[in-house]
Scaffold this active site. Structure first.
Site, short mmCIF file in Angstrom:
data_model
loop_
_atom_site.label_atom_id
_atom_site.label_comp_id
_atom_site.label_asym_id
_atom_site.label_seq_id
_atom_site.Cartn_x
_atom_site.Cartn_y
_atom_site.Cartn_z
N GLY A 115 0.83 -1.21 0.00
CA GLY A 115 0.00 0.00 0.00
C GLY A 115 0.86 1.25 0.00
O GLY A 115 0.50 2.27 0.59
N ASP A 167 0.57 -7.50 -6.09
CA ASP A 167 -0.87 -7.38 -5.91
C ASP A 167 -1.30 -8.44 -4.90
O ASP A 167 -0.97 -9.63 -5.07
CB ASP A 167 -1.58 -7.59 -7.26
CG ASP A 167 -3.03 -7.13 -7.20
OD1 ASP A 167 -3.72 -7.44 -6.21
OD2 ASP A 167 -3.47 -6.45 -8.15
N LEU A 168 -2.03 -8.03 -3.89
CA LEU A 168 -2.43 -8.99 -2.84
C LEU A 168 -3.40 -10.05 -3.35
O LEU A 168 -3.67 -11.02 -2.66
CB LEU A 168 -3.07 -8.26 -1.65
CG LEU A 168 -2.18 -7.40 -0.77
CD1 LEU A 168 -2.84 -7.15 0.57
CD2 LEU A 168 -0.82 -8.03 -0.54
N ALA A 185 -5.00 -2.11 1.08
CA ALA A 185 -6.40 -2.49 1.28
C ALA A 185 -7.30 -1.70 0.34
O ALA A 185 -6.94 -0.62 -0.12
CB ALA A 185 -6.85 -2.19 2.72
N SER A 218 -9.78 0.48 1.02
CA SER A 218 -9.95 1.06 2.35
C SER A 218 -11.17 1.98 2.48
O SER A 218 -11.40 2.54 3.55
CB SER A 218 -8.69 1.83 2.73
OG SER A 218 -8.64 3.05 2.00
N THR A 257 -8.48 -1.86 12.14
CA THR A 257 -9.23 -0.60 12.14
C THR A 257 -10.31 -0.52 13.21
O THR A 257 -10.95 -1.53 13.55
CB THR A 257 -9.88 -0.39 10.75
OG1 THR A 257 -10.86 0.64 10.83
CG2 THR A 257 -10.57 -1.65 10.23
N GLU A 271 -13.11 0.53 12.67
CA GLU A 271 -14.37 0.15 12.06
C GLU A 271 -14.84 -1.22 12.55
O GLU A 271 -16.02 -1.55 12.47
CB GLU A 271 -14.23 0.13 10.53
CG GLU A 271 -14.24 1.50 9.89
CD GLU A 271 -15.58 2.20 10.01
OE1 GLU A 271 -16.57 1.71 9.46
OE2 GLU A 271 -15.64 3.25 10.68
N TYR A 329 -16.21 -3.99 4.52
CA TYR A 329 -14.83 -3.60 4.80
C TYR A 329 -14.41 -4.07 6.19
O TYR A 329 -13.39 -4.73 6.37
CB TYR A 329 -14.69 -2.07 4.70
CG TYR A 329 -13.40 -1.51 5.28
CD1 TYR A 329 -12.20 -1.65 4.59
CD2 TYR A 329 -13.40 -0.84 6.50
CE1 TYR A 329 -11.01 -1.14 5.13
CE2 TYR A 329 -12.23 -0.34 7.04
CZ TYR A 329 -11.03 -0.49 6.35
OH TYR A 329 -9.86 0.00 6.88
N LYS A 372 -11.71 -6.83 7.46
CA LYS A 372 -10.59 -6.44 8.33
C LYS A 372 -10.58 -7.26 9.62
O LYS A 372 -9.52 -7.49 10.19
CB LYS A 372 -10.70 -4.94 8.65
CG LYS A 372 -10.23 -4.04 7.51
CD LYS A 372 -8.70 -4.03 7.44
CE LYS A 372 -8.17 -3.02 6.45
NZ LYS A 372 -6.71 -2.98 6.40
N ARG A 396 -4.27 12.64 2.83
CA ARG A 396 -5.46 11.80 2.90
C ARG A 396 -6.14 11.74 1.53
O ARG A 396 -6.19 12.75 0.80
CB ARG A 396 -6.41 12.40 3.94
CG ARG A 396 -7.65 11.60 4.24
CD ARG A 396 -7.35 10.19 4.70
NE ARG A 396 -8.28 9.76 5.72
CZ ARG A 396 -8.62 8.48 5.90
NH1 ARG A 396 -8.12 7.53 5.13
NH2 ARG A 396 -9.44 8.14 6.88
#
Ligand code: NAP
Ligand code: F7E
Length: 339
Positions: free
Chosen positions: A9, A59-60, A83, A85, A126, A128, A150, A154, A185
């Protein structure tokens, strides 16, 4: 010997700040990029690091690619920041999000288990994951209740990281980071969308700012301080999981108001929910509106983290407070949009 770090990333906000920190600390930094048609790395360029980071394609989604890179680079530290994200997009692309944000973590861990078990591994977890919060504030003991594809993906990444630590004794840490922002950001996240728009309005290039849920509350910190916490986790003698947050919470409405304040514009609110409007107190002009287009199918209403463990064990500390964060982002965007 120079330590070798692999950052996935690298094109993202945290990738750039972490690369800066590790280069300052004398690391040999490899930045993994999934390759896109967009040439150049604007964030690394903004920090003057484009030539210092060794970019490699990884690439993941591509297992052999991940294995190959781990075998070749033999990193001492791996920071998995890659991610999909953006929470809203995860409702539209849940399967892709799960492939990258959940199985992608496992691909790296499997590659490490076979080819570089001694490497230290950081997983970008995260706040989240707390979603519909079970208690206030949230810390390492708080139960999770994720509210989006998401955060569900995660959560898998978080637990599989813990599982590889417990199963194979690998040095794996999961950082449960609350929202962190900066002039680097991404433009779709609410803070940057606001500061960029406020700058546009201030320069007379934009008419108004259209937002979604103004009442959502977040614990917003400053990104460079948060990447420092990632590094601290991997330097500690024992691998563990940590909440990284400021301990304060503010609404999107407050962020918006402060951002306009920082540009010398006072906002007067009226109405509720989708009918809310923000007017310039001086001229009466509508500068902020709400559109349900920016609502999410399930919302995370409020987050506030308790970083006590990181403060005590890692000696980490949140320094930049809400007002300063808003101010520095607005000032940056006003400067960079100057005609
Ligand atoms: P970001 O700016 O969105 O960066 C994420 C990077 O991941 C992007 O550069 C993206 O590449 C890359 N990526 C996406 N799919 C990939 C794939 N299949 N293979 C390889 N790379 C891929 O995110 P950030 O704000 O820096 O956050 C860093 C990490 O922390 C993310 O994992 C995020 O979920 C997590 N996190 C962020 C926050 C926050 O507040 N910022 C808080 C907690 C956790 P492209 O540039 O090509 O799209
Ligand atoms: O939304 C509300 C929105 O997209 C924050 C990611 O880095 O942090 C980030 O996720 C809040 C939400 O960030 C708009 O509904 C209102 O309640 O800036 P955001 P996020 O969803 O909190 C966590 C920690 C991550 O891990 C993620 O990767 O703001 N909101 N109006 C809006 N949000 C957006 N984007 N745009 C609006 O117009």
């Amino acid at each position: 010997m120079m330590k070798r770090a692999l950052i996935t990333g690298i094109r993202g906000q945290d990738g750039a700040y972490l690369a800066q920190l590790l280069l300052e600390k004398g690391y040999d930094v490899y930045g993994a990029d999934r390759r896109s048609s967009e040439a150049g790395f604007w964030r690394l360029r903004e920090l003057g690091l484009e030539k210092q980071v060794k970019i490699i394609y990884m690439d993941l989604l591509e297992h052999t690619n991940v294995v190959d890179i781990i075998k070749k680079i033999q990193p001492d530290e791996v920071y998995n920041l890659a991610a999909q994200s953006f929470v809203k997009t995860s409702f539209e692309q849940p399967i892709f999000t799960a492939e990258v944000d959940a199985i992608g973590v496992l691909r790296i861990l499997e590659a490490l288990r076979y080819y570089r078990q001694e490497a230290r591994f950081y997983q970008a977890s995260t706040s989240e994951m707390f979603g519909k919060v079970q208690s206030m504030p949230q810390d390492e003991q708080t139960n999770f209740h994720p509210r989006s594809p998401y955060s569900i993906a995660k959560l898998f990444g978080h637990w599989v990281t813990i599982n590889y630590r417990e199963s194979y004794g690998m040095f794996c840490c999961s950082g449960i980071l609350f929202n962190h922002e900066s002039p680097l950001r991404g433009f779709e996240f609410v803070t940057r969308k606001i500061t960029r728009s406020v700058a546009g309005i201030r320069h007379g290039r934009e008419d108004r700012l259209v937002l979604g849920n103004l009442d959502a509350k977040r614990d917003w910190g400053y990104a460079p301080e948060y990447v420092y916490a990632m590094w601290l986790m991997l330097q500690h003698e024992r691998p563990d999981d940590y909440v990284i947050a400021t301990g304060e919470t503010h609404s999107v409405r407050e962020f918006t108001e402060r951002a306009f304040d920082a540009a010398g514009i006072r906002i007067q609110w009226e109405g509720e929910g989708p009918e809310s409007k923000g007017r310039d107190r001086k001229t009466g002009r509508v500068l902020v509106e709400v559109s349900p287009d920016f609502y999410r199918p399930a919302e995370v209403d409020i987050l506030r983290g308790n970083p006590e463990k990181a403060i005590k064990v890692l000696g980490w500390e949140p320094k930049t407070r809400f007002d300063t964060l808003v101010q520095l982002m607005v000032e940056h965007d006003i400067r960079s949009l100057k005609p």
